[in-house]
Design a protein around this motif. Sequence first.
Motif, PDB file in Angstrom:
ATOM      1  N   UNK A  70      24.169  44.490  83.748  1.00  0.00           N
ATOM      2  CA  UNK A  70      23.195  45.174  84.614  1.00  0.00           C
ATOM      3  C   UNK A  70      23.359  46.687  84.551  1.00  0.00           C
ATOM      4  N   UNK A  71      23.817  47.204  83.398  1.00  0.00           N
ATOM      5  CA  UNK A  71      23.914  48.649  83.186  1.00  0.00           C
ATOM      6  C   UNK A  71      22.700  49.169  82.426  1.00  0.00           C
ATOM      7  N   UNK A  72      22.349  48.521  81.339  1.00  0.00           N
ATOM      8  CA  UNK A  72      21.193  48.922  80.545  1.00  0.00           C
ATOM      9  C   UNK A  72      19.964  48.072  80.844  1.00  0.00           C
ATOM     10  N   UNK A  73      20.175  46.829  81.263  1.00  0.00           N
ATOM     11  CA  UNK A  73      19.079  45.899  81.523  1.00  0.00           C
ATOM     12  C   UNK A  73      19.164  45.405  82.963  1.00  0.00           C
ATOM     13  N   UNK A  74      18.033  44.975  83.483  1.00  0.00           N
ATOM     14  CA  UNK A  74      18.003  44.307  84.772  1.00  0.00           C
ATOM     15  C   UNK A  74      16.984  43.176  84.685  1.00  0.00           C
ATOM     16  N   UNK A  75      16.578  42.641  85.834  1.00  0.00           N
ATOM     17  CA  UNK A  75      15.683  41.490  85.807  1.00  0.00           C
ATOM     18  C   UNK A  75      14.283  41.840  85.293  1.00  0.00           C
ATOM     19  N   UNK A  76      14.001  43.124  85.112  1.00  0.00           N
ATOM     20  CA  UNK A  76      12.708  43.520  84.559  1.00  0.00           C
ATOM     21  C   UNK A  76      12.661  43.374  83.048  1.00  0.00           C
ATOM     22  N   UNK A  77      13.808  43.512  82.392  1.00  0.00           N
ATOM     23  CA  UNK A  77      13.877  43.435  80.940  1.00  0.00           C
ATOM     24  C   UNK A  77      15.083  42.578  80.576  1.00  0.00           C
ATOM     25  N   UNK A  78      14.844  41.434  79.931  1.00  0.00           N
ATOM     26  CA  UNK A  78      15.932  40.497  79.600  1.00  0.00           C
ATOM     27  C   UNK A  78      15.788  40.083  78.138  1.00  0.00           C
ATOM     28  N   UNK A  79      16.236  40.911  77.203  1.00  0.00           N
ATOM     29  CA  UNK A  79      16.189  40.502  75.799  1.00  0.00           C
ATOM     30  C   UNK A  79      17.262  39.466  75.504  1.00  0.00           C
ATOM     31  N   UNK A  80      16.911  38.458  74.735  1.00  0.00           N
ATOM     32  CA  UNK A  80      17.920  37.480  74.330  1.00  0.00           C
ATOM     33  C   UNK A  80      18.899  38.108  73.349  1.00  0.00           C
ATOM     34  N   UNK A  81      18.381  38.787  72.333  1.00  0.00           N
ATOM     35  CA  UNK A  81      19.210  39.508  71.364  1.00  0.00           C
ATOM     36  C   UNK A  81      18.641  40.918  71.218  1.00  0.00           C
ATOM     37  N   UNK A  82      19.499  41.918  71.327  1.00  0.00           N
ATOM     38  CA  UNK A  82      19.062  43.307  71.172  1.00  0.00           C
ATOM     39  C   UNK A  82      20.074  44.049  70.312  1.00  0.00           C
ATOM     40  N   UNK A  83      19.593  45.007  69.516  1.00  0.00           N
ATOM     41  CA  UNK A  83      20.456  45.767  68.617  1.00  0.00           C
ATOM     42  C   UNK A  83      20.267  47.255  68.866  1.00  0.00           C
ATOM     43  N   UNK A  84      21.387  47.960  69.019  1.00  0.00           N
ATOM     44  CA  UNK A  84      21.363  49.393  69.218  1.00  0.00           C
ATOM     45  C   UNK A  84      21.253  50.122  67.896  1.00  0.00           C
ATOM     46  N   UNK A  85      20.194  50.907  67.722  1.00  0.00           N
ATOM     47  CA  UNK A  85      19.927  51.585  66.454  1.00  0.00           C
ATOM     48  C   UNK A  85      20.050  53.098  66.562  1.00  0.00           C
ATOM     49  N   UNK A  86      20.683  53.587  67.615  1.00  0.00           N
ATOM     50  CA  UNK A  86      20.794  55.023  67.819  1.00  0.00           C
ATOM     51  C   UNK A  86      21.989  55.596  67.064  1.00  0.00           C
ATOM     52  N   UNK A  87      22.046  56.926  67.019  1.00  0.00           N
ATOM     53  CA  UNK A  87      23.169  57.615  66.386  1.00  0.00           C
ATOM     54  C   UNK A  87      24.401  57.618  67.283  1.00  0.00           C
TER      55      UNK A  87
END
Length: 280
Positions: free
Chosen positions: A60-77
């Motif tokens: 519950x730091x980056x996501x909450x009940x509004x956005x629940x990705x099953x799999x997510x990948x960080x593509x930032x620098x």
Amino acid sequence: MARITAGVATSHVPAVGAALDNGKSHEPYWAPLFAGYQWTKDWEETQQPDVVILVYNDHASAFDMNIIPTFAIGCAEEFGIADEGWGPRPVPIVKGHAELAWHIAQSCILDEFDMTILNRLEVDHGLTVPLSLMFGQPGQWPVRVVPIAVNVVTYPPPSGNRCWLLGEAIARAVESFPEDLNVQIWGTGGMSHQLQGPRAGLINKPWDMKFLDDLTRDAEGLRTKPHIEYLREAGSEGIELVMWLIMRGALGRGARELHRHYHVPGSNTAIGHIVLEPAA
């Protein structure tokens, strides 16, 4: 080409990070827990991976009940350190490998995995505690990190088999990346624990030990383990262990155990750790 040379799995208990950050790792309660990671810290110095693909779950730091990705990948620098309610951990910013991350995202999506792409992400203890356990308290992390976030907080989490298949897809993606990179993949979370309700504090050592055994002896059986068994035997938070199967799937059908550590309790959790390499 890039290659996955090893798989590492570990619990990611927030109190472990707090013990390190507050200089308590040598206290009698904590010392046996941290001692089991010294082998891996020494081993990592010899391996010198370029990139770690780090599979974890957000709390519950980056996501909450509004956005629940099953799999997510960080593509930032780079990835900032999340404030989990008591200030960000005093650890270095996590440097990403955007080129490899985008390549994995493209490859996995074309391989029919619906990955959520994150171009901005703050990471919490689920990702930073494993880095601290393997690398200590450096001025900067010695590896670049590709975060893979998995939903194991809100029903329905992915099955063990789906996680294994994602690991295979990640391995294919890495092998098709043209740069010569030494890549490790880490699975985090677990082992048996429950944080609430009448079974709060549950730890099931025999079940945990068999899970560790089966990573090399009966990996096919782990793929088909139903969610209800994790809940019944390993507690409500034991489902985090499906993330270890992404790591295990990326190593191929055979894997060899190099090191193992198991300790209870770490806060109210069974601490598990294992290092694997692909079978020759």
